[in-house]
Design a protein around this motif. Structure first.
Motif, mmCIF file in Angstrom:
data_model
loop_
_atom_site.group_PDB
_atom_site.id
_atom_site.type_symbol
_atom_site.label_atom_id
_atom_site.label_comp_id
_atom_site.label_asym_id
_atom_site.label_seq_id
_atom_site.Cartn_x
_atom_site.Cartn_y
_atom_site.Cartn_z
ATOM 1 N N HIS A 145 9.487 13.834 7.832
ATOM 2 C CA HIS A 145 10.372 12.847 7.218
ATOM 3 C C HIS A 145 10.009 11.447 7.685
ATOM 4 N N THR A 146 9.700 11.308 8.964
ATOM 5 C CA THR A 146 9.314 10.017 9.513
ATOM 6 C C THR A 146 7.944 9.577 9.015
ATOM 7 N N ILE A 147 7.032 10.544 8.834
ATOM 8 C CA ILE A 147 5.719 10.201 8.289
ATOM 9 C C ILE A 147 5.866 9.580 6.903
ATOM 10 N N GLY A 148 6.797 10.133 6.102
ATOM 11 C CA GLY A 148 7.053 9.529 4.799
ATOM 12 C C GLY A 148 7.433 8.071 4.934
ATOM 13 N N ALA A 149 8.309 7.779 5.901
ATOM 14 C CA ALA A 149 8.696 6.393 6.149
ATOM 15 C C ALA A 149 7.497 5.561 6.561
ATOM 16 N N SER A 150 6.662 6.106 7.450
ATOM 17 C CA SER A 150 5.503 5.360 7.936
ATOM 18 C C SER A 150 4.491 5.096 6.824
ATOM 19 N N ILE A 151 4.325 6.071 5.926
ATOM 20 C CA ILE A 151 3.411 5.857 4.801
ATOM 21 C C ILE A 151 3.926 4.729 3.909
ATOM 22 N N GLY A 152 5.246 4.750 3.641
ATOM 23 C CA GLY A 152 5.824 3.657 2.860
ATOM 24 C C GLY A 152 5.674 2.329 3.552
ATOM 25 N N ASP A 153 5.933 2.320 4.857
ATOM 26 C CA ASP A 153 5.799 1.086 5.634
ATOM 27 C C ASP A 153 4.359 0.597 5.687
ATOM 28 N N ALA A 154 3.403 1.545 5.700
ATOM 29 C CA ALA A 154 1.991 1.181 5.809
ATOM 30 C C ALA A 154 1.406 0.739 4.475
ATOM 31 N N ALA A 155 1.778 1.428 3.394
ATOM 32 C CA ALA A 155 1.209 1.102 2.084
ATOM 33 C C ALA A 155 1.772 -0.206 1.533
ATOM 34 N N ALA A 156 3.051 -0.458 1.802
ATOM 35 C CA ALA A 156 3.698 -1.631 1.218
ATOM 36 C C ALA A 156 3.072 -2.960 1.629
ATOM 37 N N PRO A 157 2.726 -3.176 2.894
ATOM 38 C CA PRO A 157 2.186 -4.487 3.270
ATOM 39 C C PRO A 157 0.898 -4.857 2.549
ATOM 40 N N VAL A 158 -0.038 -3.904 2.446
ATOM 41 C CA VAL A 158 -1.289 -4.196 1.750
ATOM 42 C C VAL A 158 -1.022 -4.436 0.267
ATOM 43 N N ALA A 159 -0.184 -3.562 -0.329
ATOM 44 C CA ALA A 159 0.165 -3.759 -1.740
ATOM 45 C C ALA A 159 0.868 -5.092 -1.942
#
Length: 405
Positions: A145-159
């Motif tokens: 569940h936390t990995i999902g959050a981290s993926i969202g947090d990681a993908a959003a800045p570059v996008a």
């Protein structure tokens, strides 16, 4: 662990709710991460100082704190977890679009508070579901569940960096709103969970009296409050990094939106890589040893950040900070739920996130005052002290023996 319990985490069909919840969780963190990336540009657009900019982030945490008060109770008494999840993702999309429509400071504050409240509404429903469904591997399930959050947090800045370069910061928030909107549609059409667990049915059958009795016992437990306060200090460092790392990078290194997105992405990727290992190991050897490693590493890296002058060395250090700080989130959540009756899981999650929000909402404003008075590098020293306090509290908490698996 029985074969049935193992199938809950390893069977192909039963993994679907875990991955759908993780991805939808990521969409909510994506929405907040986009806000933090555009925050330096909002600062420039409206001519804000660090204190005023920090206040915006404090409003995010204050809104989350307010939403925490009823959300866990609603989940535990009604059992309407799926409805809460759909509403949370849909309204988060509306709030993020609203940030892009905003023409003044207080409009930005109002719309981003919606995003924050919906992020909060999500957690009691999703985490309590995962905690009871995958009880034998709670730390690992919550890590996904936390990995999902981290993926969202990681993908959003570059996008967001790319969106800002093409559309400006207003267009970046509007484009970013498509992700939580897609998650709400996915949840509506494909993800059906039992509206009530057996534990929730027992709570409801006794009415409010049983719920209040259980909550009274929970809030009178000193060990629970130690975990909550420890979680609050750890959340202080997380909130501080999310707010001030982009501001520090722009002030000390570059205002290039692409590299700004990269540095924030690296912070989250570090957490995503380390999180499953932290969660799985906490299931095997206990919560406290994993937390102590995370806290000591976090403290060392945070104190070192302001002295780094090389961009590439900064990227490495930020990645390590993510590994240590973000990976312990599911470990703390698991530790709290280890001590909580299943029928009160949603309320326990609300208590934990509410405490984190209460601590975190003071950080951006206080950090802004520190940055304006002495320089932004002193914010990182204050965050390191918060981690030291969390570490000291962790040493006093009793831990249940780890069951053989």
């Amino acid at each position: 662990m029985t074969a049935i319990e193992q199938d809950r985490l390893t069977g192909p069909l039963s993994r679907a709710p875990l991955f759908i919840l993780a991805g939808s969780h990521g969409s909510l963190h994506w929405a907040l991460a986009i806000f933090y990336v555009v925050l330096p540009f909002i600062k420039e657009e409206f001519g804000l100082n660090y204190t005023e900019t920090g206040l915006l982030a404090s409003i995010v945490h204050g809104s989350a704190f307010i939403a925490n008060i009823p959300s866990g109770m609603i989940v535990d008494i009604t059992g309407r977890r799926r409805a809460c999840q759909i509403v949370a993702t849909a309204l988060a999309a509306v709030g993020l679009m609203g940030v892009g429509w905003s023409t003044n400071y207080w409009m930005v504050a109002g719309f981003v508070s919606i995003v924050a409240m919906m992020n909060t509404l999500w957690h009691p429903a999703a985490i309590s579901y995962l905690s009871t469904t995958y009880a034998a591997r709670r730390g690992l399930a919550l890590s996904f569940h936390t990995i999902g959050a981290s993926i969202g947090d990681a993908a959003a800045p570059v996008a967001a960096g790319l969106f800002i370069a093409v559309f400006g910061w207003n267009g970046a928030t509007m484009a970013g709103a498509a992700v939580p909107l897609a998650a709400s549609i996915l949840l509506f059409f494909t993800f059906f969970t039992p509206e009530r667990t057996e534990a929730q049915q027992k709570t409801s059958s006794g009415g409010a009296k049983n719920y209040i009795t259980g909550m009274f016992q929970l809030i009178c437990d000193a060990q629970i409050w130690k975990i909550l306060i420890m979680s609050g200090f750890r959340g202080t460092s997380q909130a501080g990094l999310r707010t001030f790392l982009p501001l520090y990078f722009v002030a000390a290194f570059s205002d290039d939106p692409f590299w700004l997105g990269v540095i924030v992405m690296v912070l989250q990727v570090g957490g995503a890589v380390a999180t499953p290992f932290a969660g799985a190991m906490s299931d095997r050897i206990g919560r406290k040893p994993i937390l102590m490693v995370g806290f000591v590493g976090s403290c060392a890296v945070i104190f070192a950040l302001p002295s780094i002058e090389s961009l590439w060395l900064l990227i490495v250090a930020v990645g390590l900070a993510g590994c240590f700080i973000f990976s312990v989130r599911p470990v703390i959540q698991s530790w709290a739920l280890d001590m909580t009756p299943p029928q009160l899981g949603g309320s326990m999650v609300s208590m934990q996130f509410g405490t984190q929000s209460a601590f975190a909402m003071t950080v951006p404003l206080t950090g802004g005052l520190i940055a304006d008075a002495w320089g932004i590098e002193y914010v990182f020293y204050a965050l390191g002290v918060a981690i030291i306090l969390a570490c000291l509290i962790a040493t006093t908490i009793r831990e249940k023996p780890v069951e053989a698996v």
